[in-house]
Design an enzyme around this catalytic site. Structure first.
Site, PDB file in Angstrom:
ATOM      1  N   GLY A   7      49.354  35.679  16.023  1.00  0.00           N
ATOM      2  CA  GLY A   7      50.027  36.439  17.229  1.00  0.00           C
ATOM      3  C   GLY A   7      49.914  36.836  17.562  1.00  0.00           C
ATOM      4  O   GLY A   7      49.562  38.562  17.175  1.00  0.00           O
ATOM      5  N   GLY A   8      50.751  37.426  18.143  1.00  0.00           N
ATOM      6  CA  GLY A   8      51.999  38.983  19.222  1.00  0.00           C
ATOM      7  C   GLY A   8      51.886  39.733  17.705  1.00  0.00           C
ATOM      8  O   GLY A   8      51.927  40.852  18.367  1.00  0.00           O
ATOM      9  N   HIS A  52      39.614  27.615  19.566  1.00  0.00           N
ATOM     10  CA  HIS A  52      41.261  28.146  19.962  1.00  0.00           C
ATOM     11  C   HIS A  52      42.120  27.331  21.131  1.00  0.00           C
ATOM     12  O   HIS A  52      41.150  26.904  22.364  1.00  0.00           O
ATOM     13  CB  HIS A  52      41.783  29.628  20.143  1.00  0.00           C
ATOM     14  N   GLY A  88      53.050  31.226  20.451  1.00  0.00           N
ATOM     15  CA  GLY A  88      53.619  32.675  21.570  1.00  0.00           C
ATOM     16  C   GLY A  88      55.029  31.450  22.166  1.00  0.00           C
ATOM     17  O   GLY A  88      56.037  32.568  23.347  1.00  0.00           O
ATOM     18  N   GLU A  98      47.862  24.903  14.075  1.00  0.00           N
ATOM     19  CA  GLU A  98      47.924  25.447  15.182  1.00  0.00           C
ATOM     20  C   GLU A  98      49.010  24.528  16.223  1.00  0.00           C
ATOM     21  O   GLU A  98      48.097  24.367  16.878  1.00  0.00           O
ATOM     22  CB  GLU A  98      47.423  27.133  15.589  1.00  0.00           C
ATOM     23  N   ASN A 143      44.381  37.368  15.331  1.00  0.00           N
ATOM     24  CA  ASN A 143      43.964  37.155  16.523  1.00  0.00           C
ATOM     25  C   ASN A 143      44.432  37.617  17.685  1.00  0.00           C
ATOM     26  O   ASN A 143      45.955  37.055  18.373  1.00  0.00           O
ATOM     27  CB  ASN A 143      44.341  35.284  17.230  1.00  0.00           C
ATOM     28  N   TRP A 144      43.684  39.151  18.596  1.00  0.00           N
ATOM     29  CA  TRP A 144      44.127  39.354  19.717  1.00  0.00           C
ATOM     30  C   TRP A 144      44.494  39.249  20.913  1.00  0.00           C
ATOM     31  O   TRP A 144      45.032  39.952  21.722  1.00  0.00           O
ATOM     32  CB  TRP A 144      43.669  41.491  19.327  1.00  0.00           C
ATOM     33  N   LYS A 145      43.583  38.033  21.119  1.00  0.00           N
ATOM     34  CA  LYS A 145      43.355  36.621  22.541  1.00  0.00           C
ATOM     35  C   LYS A 145      43.102  38.178  23.729  1.00  0.00           C
ATOM     36  O   LYS A 145      42.143  39.044  23.330  1.00  0.00           O
ATOM     37  CB  LYS A 145      45.315  36.579  23.061  1.00  0.00           C
ATOM     38  N   SER A 186      53.931  31.752  15.768  1.00  0.00           N
ATOM     39  CA  SER A 186      54.996  32.526  15.721  1.00  0.00           C
ATOM     40  C   SER A 186      55.192  32.773  14.550  1.00  0.00           C
ATOM     41  O   SER A 186      56.031  33.287  13.923  1.00  0.00           O
ATOM     42  CB  SER A 186      56.095  31.014  16.071  1.00  0.00           C
TER      43      SER A 186
HETATM   44  P1  13P Z   1      50.868  33.758  18.263  1.00  0.00           P
HETATM   45  O1  13P Z   1      51.717  34.556  16.602  1.00  0.00           O
HETATM   46  O2  13P Z   1      51.418  34.997  19.128  1.00  0.00           O
HETATM   47  O3  13P Z   1      52.823  32.581  18.384  1.00  0.00           O
HETATM   48  O4  13P Z   1      50.037  33.196  18.260  1.00  0.00           O
HETATM   49  C1  13P Z   1      49.491  32.012  17.417  1.00  0.00           C
HETATM   50  C2  13P Z   1      48.332  31.587  17.814  1.00  0.00           C
HETATM   51  O5  13P Z   1      47.551  31.778  18.255  1.00  0.00           O
HETATM   52  C3  13P Z   1      46.592  33.163  16.842  1.00  0.00           C
HETATM   53  O6  13P Z   1      46.082  32.507  17.518  1.00  0.00           O
END
Ligand code: 13P
Length: 225
Positions: A207-208, A84, A156, A150, A6-8, A186
């Site tokens: 995510g990150g 999300h 994050g 999640e 998920n690149w947000k 994370s």
């Molecule tokens: P992180 O991996 O940055 O904690 O984000 C998780 C997330 O929200 C994936 O959708």
């Protein structure tokens, strides 16, 4: 195993092309990326399996800022995230709206990853199961529906759920709905293998650590058979 990136609100088209040139998904793992809308086409052209980060329940209409199933399918997009926690917490999306989005996309043959998870406050108040039950209840039952657990306190923050916490929540979700359950929050190359080894963990939503082709590649390899 399904590993989703998920690149947000990250990666322009040019950055997406760079990622695609450097990233090589391993065999035996279902790998998908969820770029922002403007980078979807570049990711499809880069040869990846691509999901959107959201999708609306109407095919067209007066819905400023939304994106529809036909628009995504025309680009070659294969699925979408819905619900999300950032959509729920920052943009006011609801359990019912999330379910409508999921239902419409699934009916049109898109795959769907529906996200659920409790806040830190809800966990501390002993409400985790009640929150998960409330979020899962309105979702459609469909073979192409995947759930992502999640926990909001792990997103994050670098505060990953322990494998035991993830296993317990996933087992509870599976008692509510017959669907694969991904863990998100994370996930990093150094904790992926242990999380993915839990019996009720069917993959990860990253995510990150998915923004860098090397770290996302390492997480995908941790899921390889
Ligand atoms: P992180 O991996 O940055 O904690 O984000 C998780 C997330 O929200 C994936 O959708």
């Amino acid at each position: 195993m399904l590993i989703a990136a998920n690149w947000k609100l990250y990666k322009t088209q040019a950055e997406t092309r760079t990622f695609c040139a450097e990233f090589q998904p391993p065999g035996g793992v279902d790998v998908v990326v969820c770029p922002p809308f403007t980078s979807l086409a570049a990711a499809v052209e880069g040869g990846l399996t691509v999901f959107a980060q959201n999708v609306h329940w109407a095919d067209e209409g007066a819905f400023t800022g939304e994106i529809s199933v036909p628009m995504l399918k025309e680009l070659g997009v294969a699925g979408s995230l819905v619900g999300h926690s950032e959509r729920r917490q920052l943009f006011g999306e609801t359990d019912e709206g999330t379910a409508r989005r999921a239902e419409h996309a699934l009916a049109a043959s898109l795959r769907v990853i529906a996200c659920v998870g409790e806040t830190e406050q809800e966990r501390e108040a002993g409400e985790t199961e009640a929150v998960l039950a409330r979020q899962v209840a309105p979702l459609p039952r469909h073979p192409d529906l995947v759930i992502a657990y999640e926990p909001v306190w792990a997103i994050g923050t670098g505060k990953t759920a322990t494998p035991e916490i993830a296993q317990e929540a996933h087992a509870y979700i599976k008692s509510l709905i017959d669907a694969p359950v991904l863990y998100g929050g994370s996930v990093k190359p150094d904790n992926a293998a242990e999380l993915l080894s839990q019996p009720a963990v069917d993959g990860a939503l990253v995510g990150g650590a998915s923004l860098d082709p090397d770290s996302f590649g390492a997480i995908c390899r941790a899921a390889a058979p």
